[in-house]
Motif scaffolding. Structure first.
Motif, PDB file in Angstrom:
ATOM      1  N   SER A   1      -3.588  13.310  17.610  1.00 55.73           N
ATOM      2  CA  SER A   1      -2.988  11.982  17.561  1.00 55.73           C
ATOM      3  C   SER A   1      -3.240  11.387  16.181  1.00 55.73           C
ATOM      4  CB  SER A   1      -3.589  11.085  18.658  1.00 55.73           C
ATOM      5  OG  SER A   1      -2.954   9.838  18.688  1.00 55.73           O
ATOM      6  N   GLY A   2      -2.506  10.344  15.851  1.00 58.20           N
ATOM      7  CA  GLY A   2      -2.690   9.694  14.560  1.00 58.20           C
ATOM      8  C   GLY A   2      -1.743  10.222  13.506  1.00 58.20           C
ATOM      9  N   SER A   3      -1.635   9.497  12.389  1.00 58.55           N
ATOM     10  CA  SER A   3      -0.674   9.828  11.330  1.00 58.55           C
ATOM     11  C   SER A   3      -1.294  10.520  10.125  1.00 58.55           C
ATOM     12  CB  SER A   3       0.040   8.547  10.865  1.00 58.55           C
ATOM     13  OG  SER A   3      -0.912   7.598  10.406  1.00 58.55           O
ATOM     14  N   ILE A   4      -2.603  10.689  10.126  1.00 59.09           N
ATOM     15  CA  ILE A   4      -3.281  11.343   8.997  1.00 59.09           C
ATOM     16  C   ILE A   4      -4.107  12.500   9.518  1.00 59.09           C
ATOM     17  CG2 ILE A   4      -5.215   9.714   9.121  1.00 59.09           C
ATOM     18  CD1 ILE A   4      -5.478  10.016   6.065  1.00 59.09           C
ATOM     19  N   SER A   5      -4.090  13.610   8.783  1.00 50.76           N
ATOM     20  CA  SER A   5      -4.850  14.787   9.225  1.00 50.76           C
ATOM     21  C   SER A   5      -6.330  14.620   8.857  1.00 50.76           C
ATOM     22  CB  SER A   5      -4.292  16.049   8.575  1.00 50.76           C
ATOM     23  OG  SER A   5      -4.673  16.096   7.205  1.00 50.76           O
ATOM     24  N   PRO A   6      -7.212  15.235   9.629  1.00 50.85           N
ATOM     25  CA  PRO A   6      -8.646  15.134   9.336  1.00 50.85           C
ATOM     26  C   PRO A   6      -9.002  15.635   7.937  1.00 50.85           C
ATOM     27  CG  PRO A   6      -8.315  15.979  11.551  1.00 50.85           C
ATOM     28  CD  PRO A   6      -6.966  15.942  10.903  1.00 50.85           C
ATOM     29  N   LEU A   7      -8.374  16.715   7.492  1.00 50.39           N
ATOM     30  CA  LEU A   7      -8.714  17.274   6.183  1.00 50.39           C
ATOM     31  C   LEU A   7      -8.277  16.339   5.050  1.00 50.39           C
ATOM     32  CD1 LEU A   7     -10.160  19.649   4.997  1.00 50.39           C
ATOM     33  CD2 LEU A   7      -7.980  20.879   4.852  1.00 50.39           C
ATOM     34  N   GLN A   8      -7.113  15.672   5.219  1.00 48.45           N
ATOM     35  CA  GLN A   8      -6.679  14.688   4.222  1.00 48.45           C
ATOM     36  C   GLN A   8      -7.692  13.549   4.123  1.00 48.45           C
ATOM     37  OE1 GLN A   8      -2.740  13.830   5.851  1.00 48.45           O
ATOM     38  NE2 GLN A   8      -1.784  14.560   3.969  1.00 48.45           N
ATOM     39  N   ALA A   9      -8.143  13.077   5.259  1.00 48.54           N
ATOM     40  CA  ALA A   9      -9.134  11.993   5.277  1.00 48.54           C
ATOM     41  C   ALA A   9     -10.438  12.442   4.627  1.00 48.54           C
ATOM     42  CB  ALA A   9      -9.389  11.552   6.712  1.00 48.54           C
ATOM     43  N   ALA A  10     -10.802  13.711   4.851  1.00 48.22           N
ATOM     44  CA  ALA A  10     -12.034  14.241   4.260  1.00 48.22           C
ATOM     45  C   ALA A  10     -11.912  14.320   2.739  1.00 48.22           C
ATOM     46  CB  ALA A  10     -12.340  15.613   4.844  1.00 48.22           C
ATOM     47  N   GLU A  11     -10.755  14.712   2.249  1.00 49.26           N
ATOM     48  CA  GLU A  11     -10.545  14.802   0.797  1.00 49.26           C
ATOM     49  C   GLU A  11     -10.630  13.412   0.151  1.00 49.26           C
ATOM     50  OE1 GLU A  11      -6.798  16.739   0.634  1.00 49.26           O
ATOM     51  OE2 GLU A  11      -7.631  18.770   0.934  1.00 49.26           O
ATOM     52  N   ILE A  12     -10.090  12.413   0.835  1.00 46.04           N
ATOM     53  CA  ILE A  12     -10.186  11.039   0.325  1.00 46.04           C
ATOM     54  C   ILE A  12     -11.653  10.600   0.304  1.00 46.04           C
ATOM     55  CG2 ILE A  12      -9.590   8.637   0.797  1.00 46.04           C
ATOM     56  CD1 ILE A  12      -6.981   9.689   2.072  1.00 46.04           C
ATOM     57  N   ALA A  13     -12.392  10.945   1.365  1.00 45.72           N
ATOM     58  CA  ALA A  13     -13.820  10.600   1.436  1.00 45.72           C
ATOM     59  C   ALA A  13     -14.576  11.223   0.271  1.00 45.72           C
ATOM     60  CB  ALA A  13     -14.405  11.069   2.768  1.00 45.72           C
ATOM     61  N   ALA A  14     -14.249  12.466  -0.056  1.00 47.09           N
ATOM     62  CA  ALA A  14     -14.941  13.163  -1.137  1.00 47.09           C
ATOM     63  C   ALA A  14     -14.727  12.464  -2.478  1.00 47.09           C
ATOM     64  CB  ALA A  14     -14.465  14.613  -1.208  1.00 47.09           C
ATOM     65  N   THR A  15     -13.533  11.898  -2.711  1.00 47.09           N
ATOM     66  CA  THR A  15     -13.263  11.219  -3.988  1.00 47.09           C
ATOM     67  C   THR A  15     -14.102   9.951  -4.138  1.00 47.09           C
ATOM     68  OG1 THR A  15     -11.423   9.937  -3.050  1.00 47.09           O
ATOM     69  CG2 THR A  15     -10.897  12.092  -4.008  1.00 47.09           C
ATOM     70  N   PHE A  16     -14.534   9.376  -3.038  1.00 48.78           N
ATOM     71  CA  PHE A  16     -15.372   8.175  -3.082  1.00 48.78           C
ATOM     72  C   PHE A  16     -16.864   8.498  -2.902  1.00 48.78           C
ATOM     73  CE2 PHE A  16     -11.270   6.305  -1.793  1.00 48.78           C
ATOM     74  CZ  PHE A  16     -11.145   5.329  -2.759  1.00 48.78           C
ATOM     75  N   GLY A  17     -17.204   9.775  -2.957  1.00 52.12           N
ATOM     76  CA  GLY A  17     -18.606  10.173  -2.840  1.00 52.12           C
ATOM     77  C   GLY A  17     -19.182   9.975  -1.448  1.00 52.12           C
TER      78      GLY A  17
ATOM     79  N   ALA B   1      -7.730  11.112  17.878  1.00 53.50           N
ATOM     80  CA  ALA B   1      -7.233  10.841  16.523  1.00 53.50           C
ATOM     81  C   ALA B   1      -8.388  10.939  15.528  1.00 53.50           C
ATOM     82  CB  ALA B   1      -6.571   9.477  16.476  1.00 53.50           C
ATOM     83  N   ILE B   2      -8.809  12.161  15.227  1.00 53.05           N
ATOM     84  CA  ILE B   2      -9.950  12.368  14.328  1.00 53.05           C
ATOM     85  C   ILE B   2      -9.630  11.882  12.914  1.00 53.05           C
ATOM     86  CG2 ILE B   2     -11.421  14.111  13.240  1.00 53.05           C
ATOM     87  CD1 ILE B   2     -11.157  15.759  15.816  1.00 53.05           C
ATOM     88  N   GLY B   3      -8.425  12.215  12.413  1.00 53.72           N
ATOM     89  CA  GLY B   3      -8.054  11.816  11.063  1.00 53.72           C
ATOM     90  C   GLY B   3      -8.042  10.298  10.889  1.00 53.72           C
ATOM     91  N   SER B   4      -7.512   9.590  11.884  1.00 51.24           N
ATOM     92  CA  SER B   4      -7.469   8.122  11.815  1.00 51.24           C
ATOM     93  C   SER B   4      -8.874   7.530  11.805  1.00 51.24           C
ATOM     94  CB  SER B   4      -6.682   7.562  13.001  1.00 51.24           C
ATOM     95  OG  SER B   4      -5.345   8.012  12.980  1.00 51.24           O
ATOM     96  N   ALA B   5      -9.771   8.101  12.621  1.00 48.51           N
ATOM     97  CA  ALA B   5     -11.154   7.611  12.683  1.00 48.51           C
ATOM     98  C   ALA B   5     -11.841   7.787  11.331  1.00 48.51           C
ATOM     99  CB  ALA B   5     -11.920   8.356  13.770  1.00 48.51           C
TER     100      ALA B   5
END
Length: 332
Positions: A205-221, A173-177
């Motif tokens: 596995s998991g409910s969020i994709s890795p790229l979605q999580a990465a985009e959220i990370a980018a918004t928080f620097g 579950a890369i996206g969840s991590a």
């Protein structure tokens, strides 16, 4: 932190004078009575005579030892460090899925599973980041925070040592991590916020994709470095068979494209480690890319302890001189 030190430790070389004093005492001893009267000698047994004859030498040697310690300037103090700027906040996201059992890495020329080498390399990385807050997210089928951000790296190292394959399930579950790591970092005010994601597979596995999580990370620097581990094509796995344990070659699919996209979306970088040396070099590169510029001030307070040795030493010296001129006076 309390400490004890000698400001002039080289002064202890003067203790070499003690053997010389003993030698001189035995060499220059005159044929004389160490008593002020013959009446005293008559009341003293031969063993007492020999013992009393050595008293001035013993006092002299003790005095020299104490005075030398005083000259070395013993000090007792307290030291504290005030950190003026914080280092980098780092979340380690480590894959513990079943595929990490692949034994395509070596330790001391012996094949070991991937997680064993990852733990060794990450441990060295943590040791080199003294002033950085570091935390750890573990993922497999699920993802969870194994250790929150902390400056107490001893605790983090203990969690790292106890990490086992399959502790979070066999899937990946890369996206969840990444989402959990972002949640730990997003509200912090720090110079730099970094996630180092290490995996040998693809998100399944998991409910969020890795790229979605990465985009959220980018918004928080938050910057993400991704590390793919494992040899290309097939990898050896140790399995139990009818004839005992043996190696079986199996495919392990790694989504390098997604790992590269995750890193690029956040201004990070993707790395691929196919052996132990390359993995060490990768963490060394990340260490250089995310250097901490920490400023701190050391506060030290100390108390001089030499009077506690100098005064007794001088008193012993005066006592030795007084005895040598009175009760233990030598008669030519």
């Amino acid at each position: 932190m309390t400490y004890f030190q000698f400001q002039n430790p080289w002064m202890f070389l003067l203790l070499l004078l003690i053997p010389w004093l003993v030698f001189q005492h035995g060499r220059n001893r005159p044929a004389a009575f160490p008593f002020s009267s013959l009446a005293t000698l008559q009341r003293t047994t031969p063993s007492h005579v020999r013992l009393l004859a050595q008293v001035p030498l013993i006092l002299h040697c003790l005095a020299v030892v104490l005075i030398v310690i005083a000259l070395a300037r013993p000090q007792e103090g307290r030291k504290s460090t005030e950190i003026l700027t914080h280092g980098v906040d780092i979340m380690l996201a480590l894959d513990t899925s079943g595929s990490m059992q692949a034994m395509d890495f070596k330790k001391q020329n012996q094949p070991v599973d991937r997680l064993t080498i990852v733990k060794d390399v990450v441990s060295e990385f943590v040791d080199g980041r003294e002033f950085d807050r570091i935390g750890m997210v573990v993922f497999g089928e699920e993802a969870f925070t194994q250790c929150p951000l902390t400056l107490d790296h001893n605790i983090l190292q203990e969690f790292l040592k106890r990490l086992d394959i399959g502790v979070a399930g066999d899937s990946t579950a890369i996206g969840s991590a990444l989402a959990i790591a972002v949640k730990r970092l997003k509200d912090l005010e720090s110079k730099s916020k970094v996630i180092i994601l290490l995996t040998d597979g693809r998100n399944n596995s998991g409910s969020i994709s890795p790229l979605q999580a990465a985009e959220i990370a980018a918004t928080f620097g938050i910057k993400i470095y991704t590390v793919g581990v494992g040899t290309r094509d097939k990898a050896p796995f140790m399995v139990d068979g009818l004839l005992g344990r043996r190696f079986v070659m199996q495919n392990v699919e790694m989504d390098e494209k997604s790992l590269r996209e995750i890193a690029e979306a956040t201004g990070g970088k993707y790395f691929r480690a196919t052996d132990t040396d390359s993995l060490k070099k990768i963490y060394g590169q990340i260490d250089q890319l995310e250097k901490s510029e920490v400023k701190w001030i050391d506060h030290s307070e100390f108390k001089e302890l030499f009077p506690f040795f100098l005064i007794p030493g001088l008193l012993l010296l005066v006592t030795e001189i007084a005895l040598a001129q009175t009760r233990l006076r030598r008669i030519p």
